[in-house]
Design an enzyme around this catalytic site. Structure first.
Site, PDB file in Angstrom:
ATOM      1  CG  ASP A   1      -1.833   1.131   1.346  1.00 46.74           C
ATOM      2  OD1 ASP A   1      -2.467   1.463   0.329  1.00 46.74           O
ATOM      3  OD2 ASP A   1      -1.924   1.734   2.428  1.00 46.74           O
TER       4      ASP A   1
ATOM      5  CG  ASP B   1      -1.950   7.687   0.881  1.00 46.20           C
ATOM      6  OD1 ASP B   1      -1.104   8.582   0.748  1.00 46.20           O
ATOM      7  OD2 ASP B   1      -2.911   7.539   0.110  1.00 46.20           O
TER       8      ASP B   1
ATOM      9  CG  ASP C   1      -1.721   2.458   6.591  1.00 51.68           C
ATOM     10  OD1 ASP C   1      -2.088   2.066   5.457  1.00 51.68           O
ATOM     11  OD2 ASP C   1      -2.101   3.532   7.085  1.00 51.68           O
TER      12      ASP C   1
END
Length: 335
Positions: A16, A18, A215
């Site tokens: 991922d 961000d 995250d």
């Protein structure tokens, strides 16, 4: 025998963006170095639910941070969404687009005609995030979907929030929710935690044993689990210790890392024992250990690595058979 690392046996690393690689325009500490090292022997791909940017602009950003990245290394939720859409409507059809350049370029690139008005009788509605999406855009989508309840509606993703340089802001899920309230039905979704974006990545990159790094538990880890992939939760983005300890069974990662340096470090096993005197369950990871006495979770030994203490606590809590709200957890485990 030495402990395995999270990268052992992995032939494809999917990350991922961000909260994993960068926050805003800035790289997260250790991320570039760690992903570059992993890419020496494994294919690296990047997945993003953010539909506001093109794959080319994402690749350019990653390259500026020090990751040699080509456009084809980036899988976006619009790319996964357009594959879903192509199965629902005829080639070359008119599509009402709610979103920005990251979405319109993909729609046009697939041979569809973009419109912003329900008056053009579009064959479908496709919706993605862009900072300038406003009430008029959401209203046009609502008009089109209410006009024909069978008209397909595809959303790139439904993240409720999006991390930006100034903090956390409403994401595409909030905008999709506004349309949902107006039309009374839900879209087909391409991005995490749905599997379409993961399938698009494996289709493009290949790989028999992928590892996904994220995250967020509710999108990244849930999605990877649904797709049958091993997963890493790195604590540099949205979710932290409290959320990890309370994660439900479908949102639990294979590995928990403090930062991406730990991708290549041995991942110690959790050792479960029973205290012969008290009958308490004790879980040890490295030189950190936690204890469960009836419904009370305490720290036996903090050790010298906070991440190992968290790993021990998650192993204990996830395996005890009691819901998190039924436990009294020591604050130092989640604060």
């Amino acid at each position: 025998m030495s402990e395995r690392t999270p990268l052992d046996g992995v032939d494809l690393v999917l990350a991922d963006l961000d909260g994993v690689v960068y926050t805003g325009d800035a790289a997260i500490e250790h991320a570039v170095m760690s992903l570059t090292a992993a890419g020496q022997t494994r294919r690296i791909g990047y997945l993003t639910n953010n539909a506001s940017r093109t794959a080319a602009s994402v690749a350019e950003h990653l390259t500026s941070l020090g990751l040699a990245t080509a456009e084809d290394d980036v899988v976006t939720s619009p790319q996964a969404a357009i594959r879903l859409l192509a199965d629902l409507i005829p080639a070359g059809a008119t599509v009402l687009v709610v979103g920005g350049e990251g979405l319109t370029t993909v729609v046009e690139g697939a041979g569809f005609v973009v419109t912003r008005s329900a008056l053009d009788q579009p064959a479908a509605v496709i919706q993605g995030f862009a900072p300038d999406v406003g009430w008029n855009d959401l209203a046009e989508a609502s008009f089109a979907l209410n006009d024909d309840p069978a008209r397909p509606w595809v959303a790139t993703n439904t993240d409720w929030t999006i991390p930006v340089a100034r903090g956390i802001a409403p994401g595409n899920g909030t905008l999709v929710g506004a349309v949902h309230n107006a039309v009374g039905r839900l879209p087909v979704v391409a991005g995490k935690p749905e599997v379409a974006i993961f399938e698009e990545a494996v289709r493009r990159f290949g790989g028999d044993t992928p590892l996904f790094i994220g995250d967020r538990l509710d999108t990244d880890i849930l999605g990877a689990n649904r797709a049958g992939m091993q997963s890493v939760l790195v604590l540099t983005g949205i979710d932290g210790r409290k959320q990890v300890l309370a994660a439900n069974a479908m949102s639990r990662p294979t590995f928990i890392l403090g930062d991406l340096r730990e991708l290549a470090e041995p991942y110690p096993s959790a050792v479960h024992t029973v205290d012969a005197n008290s009958g308490d369950t004790v879980v040890t990871v490295g030189n950190a250990s936690v204890r469960l006495a009836k419904t009370v979770v305490t720290v036996d030994r903090a050790g010298d690595r906070p991440i190992d203490l968290l790993r021990a606590a998650t192993s204990l809590i996830w395996g005890c058979g009691l819901p998190i709200y039924g436990l009294d957890v020591a604050p130092e485990l989640y604060s």
